[in-house]
Design an enzyme around this catalytic site. Structure first.
Site, PDB file in Angstrom:
ATOM      1  CD  GLU A 104       6.670  -0.630  -6.597  1.00  0.00           C
ATOM      2  OE1 GLU A 104       5.716  -0.003  -6.527  1.00  0.00           O
ATOM      3  OE2 GLU A 104       7.126  -1.020  -7.819  1.00  0.00           O
ATOM      4  CD  GLU A 124       2.181  -3.124  -6.814  1.00  0.00           C
ATOM      5  OE1 GLU A 124       2.272  -4.330  -6.407  1.00  0.00           O
ATOM      6  OE2 GLU A 124       2.772  -2.093  -6.305  1.00  0.00           O
TER       7      GLU A 124
HETATM    8  C1  LIG Z   1      -3.501   6.439 -15.293  1.00  0.00           C
HETATM    9  C2  LIG Z   1      -2.671   7.218 -15.629  1.00  0.00           C
HETATM   10  C3  LIG Z   1      -1.495   7.424 -14.698  1.00  0.00           C
HETATM   11  C4  LIG Z   1      -0.446   8.136 -15.250  1.00  0.00           C
HETATM   12  C5  LIG Z   1       0.777   8.020 -14.285  1.00  0.00           C
HETATM   13  C6  LIG Z   1       1.635   6.818 -14.592  1.00  0.00           C
HETATM   14  C7  LIG Z   1       2.736   6.633 -13.591  1.00  0.00           C
HETATM   15  C8  LIG Z   1       2.499   5.280 -13.029  1.00  0.00           C
HETATM   16  C9  LIG Z   1       3.078   5.411 -11.441  1.00  0.00           C
HETATM   17  C10 LIG Z   1       2.622   4.364 -10.676  1.00  0.00           C
HETATM   18  C11 LIG Z   1       3.252   3.910  -9.625  1.00  0.00           C
HETATM   19  C12 LIG Z   1       2.955   2.683  -8.813  1.00  0.00           C
HETATM   20  C13 LIG Z   1       3.391   2.450  -7.464  1.00  0.00           C
HETATM   21  C14 LIG Z   1       3.011   1.237  -7.129  1.00  0.00           C
HETATM   22  O1  LIG Z   1       3.565  -0.025  -7.718  1.00  0.00           O
HETATM   23  C15 LIG Z   1       1.470   0.791  -7.253  1.00  0.00           C
HETATM   24  C16 LIG Z   1       0.607   0.334  -6.062  1.00  0.00           C
HETATM   25  O2  LIG Z   1       1.373   0.502  -4.828  1.00  0.00           O
HETATM   26  S1  LIG Z   1      -0.867   0.091  -6.159  1.00  0.00           S
HETATM   27  C17 LIG Z   1      -1.306  -0.221  -4.642  1.00  0.00           C
HETATM   28  C18 LIG Z   1      -0.911  -1.368  -4.008  1.00  0.00           C
HETATM   29  N1  LIG Z   1      -1.332  -1.936  -2.748  1.00  0.00           N
HETATM   30  C19 LIG Z   1      -2.352  -2.546  -2.266  1.00  0.00           C
HETATM   31  O3  LIG Z   1      -3.138  -3.294  -3.329  1.00  0.00           O
HETATM   32  C20 LIG Z   1      -2.861  -2.830  -0.919  1.00  0.00           C
HETATM   33  C21 LIG Z   1      -4.281  -2.682  -0.835  1.00  0.00           C
HETATM   34  N2  LIG Z   1      -4.881  -2.661   0.431  1.00  0.00           N
HETATM   35  C22 LIG Z   1      -4.941  -3.709   1.121  1.00  0.00           C
HETATM   36  O4  LIG Z   1      -4.733  -4.768   0.703  1.00  0.00           O
HETATM   37  C23 LIG Z   1      -5.865  -3.486   2.434  1.00  0.00           C
HETATM   38  O5  LIG Z   1      -6.439  -2.332   2.303  1.00  0.00           O
HETATM   39  C24 LIG Z   1      -4.701  -3.459   3.457  1.00  0.00           C
HETATM   40  C25 LIG Z   1      -3.803  -2.473   3.367  1.00  0.00           C
HETATM   41  C26 LIG Z   1      -4.117  -4.967   3.687  1.00  0.00           C
HETATM   42  C27 LIG Z   1      -5.580  -3.216   4.951  1.00  0.00           C
HETATM   43  O6  LIG Z   1      -6.389  -4.085   5.086  1.00  0.00           O
HETATM   44  P1  LIG Z   1      -7.654  -3.766   6.212  1.00  0.00           P
HETATM   45  O7  LIG Z   1      -6.897  -3.722   7.491  1.00  0.00           O
HETATM   46  O8  LIG Z   1      -8.716  -4.982   6.193  1.00  0.00           O
HETATM   47  O9  LIG Z   1      -8.466  -2.375   5.922  1.00  0.00           O
HETATM   48  P2  LIG Z   1      -9.183  -2.214   4.725  1.00  0.00           P
HETATM   49  O10 LIG Z   1      -8.903  -2.930   3.410  1.00  0.00           O
HETATM   50  O11 LIG Z   1     -10.462  -1.979   4.782  1.00  0.00           O
HETATM   51  O12 LIG Z   1      -8.734  -0.772   4.250  1.00  0.00           O
HETATM   52  C28 LIG Z   1      -8.749   0.472   5.032  1.00  0.00           C
HETATM   53  C29 LIG Z   1      -9.110   1.655   4.127  1.00  0.00           C
HETATM   54  O13 LIG Z   1      -7.965   1.774   3.520  1.00  0.00           O
HETATM   55  C30 LIG Z   1      -8.213   1.969   1.975  1.00  0.00           C
HETATM   56  N3  LIG Z   1      -7.244   1.664   1.370  1.00  0.00           N
HETATM   57  C31 LIG Z   1      -6.313   0.381   1.609  1.00  0.00           C
HETATM   58  N4  LIG Z   1      -5.289   0.525   0.567  1.00  0.00           N
HETATM   59  C32 LIG Z   1      -5.287   1.554  -0.110  1.00  0.00           C
HETATM   60  C33 LIG Z   1      -4.387   2.006  -1.074  1.00  0.00           C
HETATM   61  N5  LIG Z   1      -3.246   1.542  -1.458  1.00  0.00           N
HETATM   62  N6  LIG Z   1      -4.858   3.304  -1.600  1.00  0.00           N
HETATM   63  C34 LIG Z   1      -5.869   4.031  -1.388  1.00  0.00           C
HETATM   64  N7  LIG Z   1      -6.877   3.624  -0.162  1.00  0.00           N
HETATM   65  C35 LIG Z   1      -6.350   2.192   0.433  1.00  0.00           C
HETATM   66  C36 LIG Z   1      -9.425   1.356   2.060  1.00  0.00           C
HETATM   67  O14 LIG Z   1     -10.220   1.291   1.053  1.00  0.00           O
HETATM   68  C37 LIG Z   1     -10.138   1.568   3.198  1.00  0.00           C
HETATM   69  O15 LIG Z   1     -10.633   2.641   3.268  1.00  0.00           O
HETATM   70  P3  LIG Z   1     -12.099   3.016   3.557  1.00  0.00           P
HETATM   71  O16 LIG Z   1     -12.861   2.043   3.070  1.00  0.00           O
HETATM   72  O17 LIG Z   1     -12.115   3.185   5.247  1.00  0.00           O
HETATM   73  O18 LIG Z   1     -12.531   4.412   3.072  1.00  0.00           O
END
Ligand SMILES: CCCCCCCCCCCCC[C@H](O)CC(=O)SCCNC(=O)CCNC(=O)[C@H](O)C(C)(C)COP(=O)(O)OP(=O)(O)OC[C@H]1O[C@@H](n2cnc3c(N)ncnc32)[C@H](O)[C@@H]1OP(=O)(O)O
Length: 725
Positions: A104, A124
């Site tokens: 985004e 998402e």
């Molecule tokens: C509730 C009331 C709220 C009031 C406010 C309301 C306002 C609303 C505003 C909202 C704005 C929204 C914005 C947006 O639209 C929303 C998002 O972006 S949601 C996130 C979307 N992204 C994802 O879903 C990606 C998720 N991640 C993955 O798919 C994978 O992790 C990866 C990026 C492809 C990497 O994969 P790998 O290399 O295999 O590694 P891991 O998966 O093991 O990840 C490593 C490590 O990172 C942590 N992690 C990954 N992604 C995130 C993340 N987005 N946020 C936080 N942490 C993340 C993962 O947990 C691992 O952590 P560890 O286990 O090592 O501690």
């Protein structure tokens, strides 16, 4: 440091820096506001490039911030609007990933350059929400409604080459995306930016588009069974057609809040983190994933080329591991080889479409009948059918043929790994790797530690799982391990429900409406009823070994349902014979219809055994089946077979079609409330003391007595894992 800025001539490069995936946490957002503001005001800066450190653009919003006050500080969409409105051109340099809020952010930039390895997407929906920083409004304006809907509703990660074709990125480079982005930024200084501001684009609507969106809703209802996020995504995209950009944003925000109120995002985000935690295994000795070193697997072998073996070969090959595939005779080898080669051709075709070269991305497969060829492989996976004697014979051979440090894995779905290991000279190198069918598609891998399995073998098998793209969960050795062990009480309840007046289609419908991919009877028909029948016959629960005079509906003093046995005795093995709990169009057919034969048979059976009929109540079906699963889950925790409830939920979400938006059976029990689960089980067990599987587990009672603490606290009540065999 959450973001840094440097100057490359007149181009400011702002780098997001929040390892490991540059999630857009509150501190990153604050830093972006500051750096972007300063770059905009700096008269030396004529263009801006945005990138991420560690060759990753960004994985989006920091998921851990949802549900905390941090998410409310500095809205990502406000940052996006500021970037889009910039008078200086802004280029996103996408390396690695640009997902969710990361994409985004990139969509708010005027141009996007990606490296060939990058993946972009709006996943998402997979964590129960919708893109909520303008993604549902900007993407349709960039690539059109149909393509955007597909990207948003499926949440898939799109390779750079496809992103270029779709128009999501402007340029894909083989080399350094940052250098290319800086070059592009210089080139476009002074160009008009109006058309690059996606929020200003108008989408023209017509009746075809409306029909398309209506059809998408119907399809999503069927495909995602009860999941709310895909439907919210479609509504948000619909808003992009009818409303102004700002009204569309408001709709996006409202939909985000209404999704949050359903509880589904919380369950899916729990499932997301539980999957990551499963990789961080611990052992009763205190050893952990980060203290033990996995051995590299350079070559592997698979014994047995049935459905399971073929899938495992493909998985290994896709992970670029050369495989030797073995069968017991020339004819079976030929059949297996044809099947594997045709699956490999499909994989090669997919790679070609993604612009990759198959020969450098698939491990070679060599077919042979000769065990002698296994002398140098690093790891062998035995995948023959479930027969202890056959497995032992193979492990004896492997023990003498394979090099001493080769790992020997058994793909049993529930046999005793220690007994198999006992016939080898290296029980420490033997480990269970329970794949799920089809193994090249299903993500789950249960890694089963035996009494003598070494920590290196555990680390290696868990690491291999990750390399194969699986979610590997470490479990203990007990009959049927975790997933299949929990199925026992679940299927038992399903059968009792039939005895008490329900029909297979009613039970299946209730469980499918609950969100299961498949109800218990459809699942049994697909797997083949003969598998369980054979095992019950071996155990003396049915067939000639049952002692004379045993009541038809009782075994060893407990209630027993012979329904599935009777079906098998009539040759009804499920889909493979065209008849089972349902009737199919032909043997091997996939479309099951309710069968009048089954109805008639059940009615006669109930009459013969004078079974009291229950009034129809779908809620009762769900409670009995789901609570039976969870109760066994609590016992598994007591026994130390799974080390935490999260692991059980990962197994059910990824291997058994449990709806992720309900988190898993243990999360579900927790969200229903442990006192309620306990009360229901207690009432049932009091009325049915001959059904021991429904006797509330000790751990459930203990946790309910503590008032049902949050699931993350259960671990402390479980005690140290022990091996129960
Ligand atoms: C509730 C009331 C709220 C009031 C406010 C309301 C306002 C609303 C505003 C909202 C704005 C929204 C914005 C947006 O639209 C929303 C998002 O972006 S949601 C996130 C979307 N992204 C994802 O879903 C990606 C998720 N991640 C993955 O798919 C994978 O992790 C990866 C990026 C492809 C990497 O994969 P790998 O290399 O295999 O590694 P891991 O998966 O093991 O990840 C490593 C490590 O990172 C942590 N992690 C990954 N992604 C995130 C993340 N987005 N946020 C936080 N942490 C993340 C993962 O947990 C691992 O952590 P560890 O286990 O090592 O501690």
């Amino acid at each position: 440091m959450a973001a840094t800025r440097r100057l490359a001539n007149t181009v400011a490069v702002i780098t997001i820096s929040h390892p490991p995936v540059n999630a857009l946490s509150s501190s990153v957002r604050h830093a972006l506001v500051k750096e972007f503001g300063e770059a905009s005001r700096d008269p030396k800066v004529e263009a801006i490039v945005l990138n991420g450190s560690g060759r990753k653009f960004s994985a989006g919003a920091d998921i851990r911030e949802f549900g905390t006050s941090a998410i409310k500080t500095v809205s990502l969409e406000d940052i996006n609007s500021t970037i889009e409105a910039s008078q200086k051109p802004v280029v996103a340099a996408i390396e690695g990933i640009a997902l969710g809020g990361g994409l985004e952010l990139a969509l708010a930039c005027h141009y996007r350059v990606a490296d060939i390895q990058a993946k972009v997407g709006l996943p998402e929906v997979l964590i129960g929400i919708l893109p909520a920083a303008g993604g549902t409004q900007r993407l349709p304006r960039l690539i059109g409604v149909p393509a955007a809907l597909d990207v948003i509703v499926r949440g898939r990660h799109i390779p750079a080459s496809e992103a270029l074709k779709l128009g999501i990125v402007d340029e894909v480079v083989q080399g350094n995306a940052l250098d290319a982005a800086i070059q592009l930024a210089r080139k476009v200084i002074g160009y008009p930016l109006n058309k690059k501001r996606l929020s200003t684009v108008r989408i023209s609507s017509d009746s075809n588009l409306e029909d398309f969106l209506d059809t998408a809703v119907e399809k999503a209802k069927k495909q995602f069974r009860g999941a709310k996020a895909p439907l919210a995504c479609i509504e948000a995209v619909r808003a992009s057609v009818h409303l102004s950009y700002h009204q569309g944003l408001e709709k996006e925000r409202q939909l985000f809040f209404s999704l949050w109120a359903t509880g589904q995002p919380q369950a899916q985000q729990y499932a997301f983190f539980s999957e990551r935690e499963a990789g961080k295994w611990t052992h009763s000795s205190g050893a952990r994933w980060d203290t033990e070193e996995a051995k590299p697997i350079r070559t592997a072998a698979v014994i047995g080329l049935g459905t399971m073996g073929r899938g495992i070969v493909i998985s290994l090959s896709k992970a670029k591991i050369p495989v030797i595939a073995i069968e017991q005779d020339a004819q079976q080898l030929e059949v297996g080889k044809k099947a594997v080669n045709s699956l490999l051709e499909r994989e090669a075709e997919k790679l070609k479409q993604q612009g990759s070269v198959p020969s450098s991305n698939l491990g070679s497969v060599h077919f042979t009948l000769d065990f002698g060829e296994l002398q140098d492989v690093d790891l062998v996976i035995e995948a023959v059918y479930e027969n202890m004697e056959l497995k032992k014979e193979i492990f004896r051979k492997l023990s003498s043929v394979c090099k001493p440090d080769a790992f020997l894995c058994t793909n049993t779905s529930g046999l005793n790994v220690d007994e198999i290991a006992s016939v080898t000279h290296r029980p420490n190198q033997v480990i269970g790797t329970h794949f799920f069918s089809p193994a090249n598609i299903m993500r789950l891998l249960e890694v089963v530690r035996g009494q003598q399995t070494s920590l290196t073998a555990i680390a290696t098998a868990m690491n291999l799982g990750k390399k194969l793209g699986k979610v590997a969960v470490l479990v203990g050795n007990c009959p049927l391990f975790v997933g299949n062990r929990m199925l026992g009480p679940y299927l038992e309840q399903a059968s009792y429900l039939l005895e008490e007046g329900y029909y297979p289609e009613e039970v299946d419908q209730a469980m499918e409406e609950f969100g299961f991919a498949m109800g218990p009877f459809r699942m049994m028909d697909l797997a083949g009823l003969d598998v369980g029948w054979r095992s019950r016959t071996e155990k003396g629960l049915t067939g000639a070994k049952v002692p004379q005079g045993t009541p038809a509906r009782q075994r060893l003093g407990s209630r027993y349902s012979p329904l599935a046995d009777i079906l098998c005795e009539s040759g009804r093995f499920g889909q493979k014979t065209g008849r089972g709990w349902y009737q199919y169009e032909k043997p091997g057919g996939r479309t099951g219809k309710p069968d009048p034969w089954v109805k008639d048979f059940l009615q006669k059976y109930r009459k013969t055994h004078q079974i009291k009929q229950q009034p129809s109540n779908p809620e009762q079906i769900v409670e009995r089946c789901a609570f039976a699963l969870a109760n066994e889950g609590f016992r598994i925790l007591e026994d130390g077979i799974a080390s935490c409830p999260e692991d059980i939920d990962v197994i059910y979400n990824n291997g058994y079609g449990w709806p992720k938006y309900r988190g898993g059976p243990m999360y579900y029990a927790s969200s229903v409330g442990l006192p309620k689960v306990l009360d229901t089980l207690e009432k049932y067990y009091k009325a049915n003391p001959d059904v021991p599987s429904m006797k509330p587990a000790f751990l459930l009672k203990k946790l309910a007595a503590l008032g049902g603490p949050p699931i993350k606290e259960w671990r402390t009540q479980v005690g140290k894992p022990v091996n129960k065999l």
